[in-house]
Write a protein that holds these residues in place. Structure first.
Motif, PDB file in Angstrom:
ATOM      1  N   LYS A 174       0.810  -1.362   0.057  1.00  0.00           N
ATOM      2  CA  LYS A 174       0.081   0.006   0.009  1.00  0.00           C
ATOM      3  C   LYS A 174       0.605   1.293  -0.013  1.00  0.00           C
ATOM      4  O   LYS A 174       2.063   1.303   0.436  1.00  0.00           O
ATOM      5  N   CYS A 175       0.278   2.513  -0.701  1.00  0.00           N
ATOM      6  CA  CYS A 175       0.993   3.728  -0.489  1.00  0.00           C
ATOM      7  C   CYS A 175       1.423   3.991   0.918  1.00  0.00           C
ATOM      8  O   CYS A 175       0.584   3.731   1.899  1.00  0.00           O
ATOM      9  N   VAL A 176       2.401   4.654   1.073  1.00  0.00           N
ATOM     10  CA  VAL A 176       2.958   5.173   2.338  1.00  0.00           C
ATOM     11  C   VAL A 176       1.930   6.536   3.124  1.00  0.00           C
ATOM     12  O   VAL A 176       1.950   6.995   4.204  1.00  0.00           O
ATOM     13  N   SER A 177       1.355   6.965   1.877  1.00  0.00           N
ATOM     14  CA  SER A 177       0.582   8.115   2.361  1.00  0.00           C
ATOM     15  C   SER A 177      -1.016   8.095   2.486  1.00  0.00           C
ATOM     16  O   SER A 177      -1.736   8.843   2.979  1.00  0.00           O
ATOM     17  N   CYS A 178      -1.526   6.961   1.773  1.00  0.00           N
ATOM     18  CA  CYS A 178      -2.890   6.430   1.855  1.00  0.00           C
ATOM     19  C   CYS A 178      -2.948   5.027   2.041  1.00  0.00           C
ATOM     20  O   CYS A 178      -2.007   4.355   1.990  1.00  0.00           O
ATOM     21  N   CYS A 192       6.294   2.245  -1.729  1.00  0.00           N
ATOM     22  CA  CYS A 192       5.369   2.373  -2.647  1.00  0.00           C
ATOM     23  C   CYS A 192       4.537   3.752  -2.716  1.00  0.00           C
ATOM     24  O   CYS A 192       4.222   4.013  -1.719  1.00  0.00           O
ATOM     25  N   PHE A 193       4.126   4.192  -3.713  1.00  0.00           N
ATOM     26  CA  PHE A 193       3.331   5.458  -3.915  1.00  0.00           C
ATOM     27  C   PHE A 193       2.244   5.321  -5.072  1.00  0.00           C
ATOM     28  O   PHE A 193       2.547   4.561  -5.891  1.00  0.00           O
ATOM     29  N   CYS A 194       1.196   5.727  -5.037  1.00  0.00           N
ATOM     30  CA  CYS A 194       0.136   5.888  -5.649  1.00  0.00           C
ATOM     31  C   CYS A 194       0.158   6.761  -6.706  1.00  0.00           C
ATOM     32  O   CYS A 194       1.091   7.501  -6.682  1.00  0.00           O
ATOM     33  N   VAL A 198       2.748  10.198  -5.753  1.00  0.00           N
ATOM     34  CA  VAL A 198       3.855  10.093  -6.455  1.00  0.00           C
ATOM     35  C   VAL A 198       4.386  11.435  -7.205  1.00  0.00           C
ATOM     36  O   VAL A 198       5.592  11.935  -7.399  1.00  0.00           O
ATOM     37  N   ARG A 199       3.148  12.356  -7.147  1.00  0.00           N
ATOM     38  CA  ARG A 199       3.642  13.794  -7.862  1.00  0.00           C
ATOM     39  C   ARG A 199       4.380  14.584  -6.863  1.00  0.00           C
ATOM     40  O   ARG A 199       3.972  14.565  -5.665  1.00  0.00           O
ATOM     41  N   SER A 200       5.099  15.406  -7.133  1.00  0.00           N
ATOM     42  CA  SER A 200       6.077  16.139  -6.272  1.00  0.00           C
ATOM     43  C   SER A 200       6.187  17.591  -6.788  1.00  0.00           C
ATOM     44  O   SER A 200       6.486  17.666  -8.008  1.00  0.00           O
ATOM     45  N   LYS A 201       6.121  18.621  -5.909  1.00  0.00           N
ATOM     46  CA  LYS A 201       6.556  19.819  -6.470  1.00  0.00           C
ATOM     47  C   LYS A 201       7.851  20.222  -6.369  1.00  0.00           C
ATOM     48  O   LYS A 201       8.234  21.190  -6.796  1.00  0.00           O
ATOM     49  N   PRO A 211       7.855   9.164 -12.952  1.00  0.00           N
ATOM     50  CA  PRO A 211       7.925  10.271 -12.017  1.00  0.00           C
ATOM     51  C   PRO A 211       8.994   9.983 -10.948  1.00  0.00           C
ATOM     52  O   PRO A 211       9.200   8.563 -10.554  1.00  0.00           O
ATOM     53  N   PRO A 212       9.589  10.776 -10.476  1.00  0.00           N
ATOM     54  CA  PRO A 212      10.676  10.984  -9.408  1.00  0.00           C
ATOM     55  C   PRO A 212      10.120  10.516  -8.011  1.00  0.00           C
ATOM     56  O   PRO A 212       8.723  10.781  -7.817  1.00  0.00           O
ATOM     57  N   CYS A 213      10.868  10.158  -7.240  1.00  0.00           N
ATOM     58  CA  CYS A 213      10.302   9.692  -5.791  1.00  0.00           C
ATOM     59  C   CYS A 213      10.096  10.899  -4.885  1.00  0.00           C
ATOM     60  O   CYS A 213      11.175  11.964  -5.114  1.00  0.00           O
ATOM     61  N   PRO A 214       8.978  11.199  -4.624  1.00  0.00           N
ATOM     62  CA  PRO A 214       8.838  12.356  -3.936  1.00  0.00           C
ATOM     63  C   PRO A 214       9.689  12.481  -2.627  1.00  0.00           C
ATOM     64  O   PRO A 214       9.728  13.717  -2.050  1.00  0.00           O
TER      65      PRO A 214
END
Length: 320
Positions: A174-178, A192-194, A198-201, A211-214
């Motif tokens: 599962k995603c680390v944030s959700c 892992c990221f969903c 996975v999108r980063s500013k 996409p790069p790792c946030p």
């Protein structure tokens, strides 16, 4: 309306495209194939090691040094790039070298391009093994890069690290944030990221790449394309299984622990019984003297006639 391209113009554009690809491929040389990381055998102690100015084991200077940038062992003087001019003479050995790199500890030839560019683009400038934290100066082997997390590895730890590199530091995918399934995996952070998290500013995504790792900015990969596995724990509440009772299943853990202690105590009792049985056997051997006397009484009346042991000799034989 644009003009139609001629054949010469098409050939020129194709040539420029090929030269551009060649220059890009030269900049992205594999670390194992780079001249400063090439394999070298010492002339004196015959030990194989990384390309070095001096042997790591016996500190001897090599007869044919290899340039850490271009990889040549002989300067042919085909161009005027040499700092030291040697017109009409091929230079080898120490006459070819111009410096020693502080990062990779290898010779650099006296070419102007190699001397001015190698120290800035040396691939071993910050090379430190991710496992044992040894640099180039701390061991004699070559340096490699992990195929998954792209960290530096020494020659001793490369296989063990890559065998356990694709293991997440979590019990699920599962995603680390959700709570959604992580479709992108970072092999440096082991997370892992969903698609949303996975999108980063901070780290921008390049066109045509993942996409790069946030967290660290390393390029992520699709989880389905990797043979990722999760972290497994063999202690605590997970040993109880589904039949575990009590607070979070720890009751089964203490039961297993007590049963193992009881088993150890039973083994010690069995060993003690074996020792007592051996002592009883030794006591029985002490009473074996009576049995010896009984056997002597049985054979006491046996007569073997005149023998040499009874004092008989051939000269005592009576004459007829």
């Amino acid at each position: 309306m644009p003009k139609k391209k001629t054949g010469a113009r098409k050939k020129a554009e194709n040539r420029r495209e090929r030269e551009k690809q060649i220059r890009a491929s030269r900049a992205n040389i594999d670390l194992a194939k780079h001249p400063c990381n090439a394999s070298m055998e010492c002339d004196k102690c015959q030990r194989r090691q990384k390309n070095r100015a001096f042997c790591y084991f016996c500190n001897s200077v090599q007869k044919l040094p290899i340039c850490a940038q271009c990889g040549k062992t002989k300067c042919m003087m085909k161009s005027s790039d040499c700092v030291i001019k040697h017109a009409g003479v091929y230079s080898t050995g120490l006459a070819m070298v111009g410096a020693i790199c502080d990062f990779c500890e290898a010779w650099v030839c006296h070419g102007r391009k190699c001397l001015s560019t190698h120290a800035c683009i040396c691939p071993l400038a910050d090379a430190e093994c991710i496992e044992c934290e040894r640099s180039v100066w701390d061991h004699g082997g070559r340096m490699f890069a992990c195929s998954f997390c792209h960290n530096f590895l020494c020659e001793d730890d490369q296989f063990e690290h890559q065998a356990s590199c694709q293991v997440l530091e979590a019990e699920t995918f599962k995603c680390v944030s959700c709570n959604r399934l992580g479709q992108h995996s970072c092999l440096r952070c082991k997370a892992c990221f969903c698609d949303d998290h996975v999108r980063s500013k901070v780290f921008k995504q390049e066109k045509g790449k993942e996409p790069p790792c946030p967290k660290c900015g390393h390029e992520t990969q699709q989880t389905k394309d990797l043979s990722m596995s999760t972290r497994s724990l063999k202690f605590g509440r997970q040993t109880g299984g589904e039949d575990a009772d009590g607070a979070s299943g720890y009751d089964a853990y203490w039961k297993n622990l007590s049963s193992s202690k009881a088993g150890d105590a039973g083994d010690r009792d069995d060993e003690y019984d074996e020792y007592e049985a051996e002592d009883d056997d030794e006591d029985d051997d002490g009473g074996g003297k009576d049995s010896d006397t009984e056997t002597t009484d049985v054979f006491g009346n046996l007569s073997l006639g005149r023998t040499y042991a009874s004092g008989y000799a051939h000269y005592e034989e009576p004459e007829d």
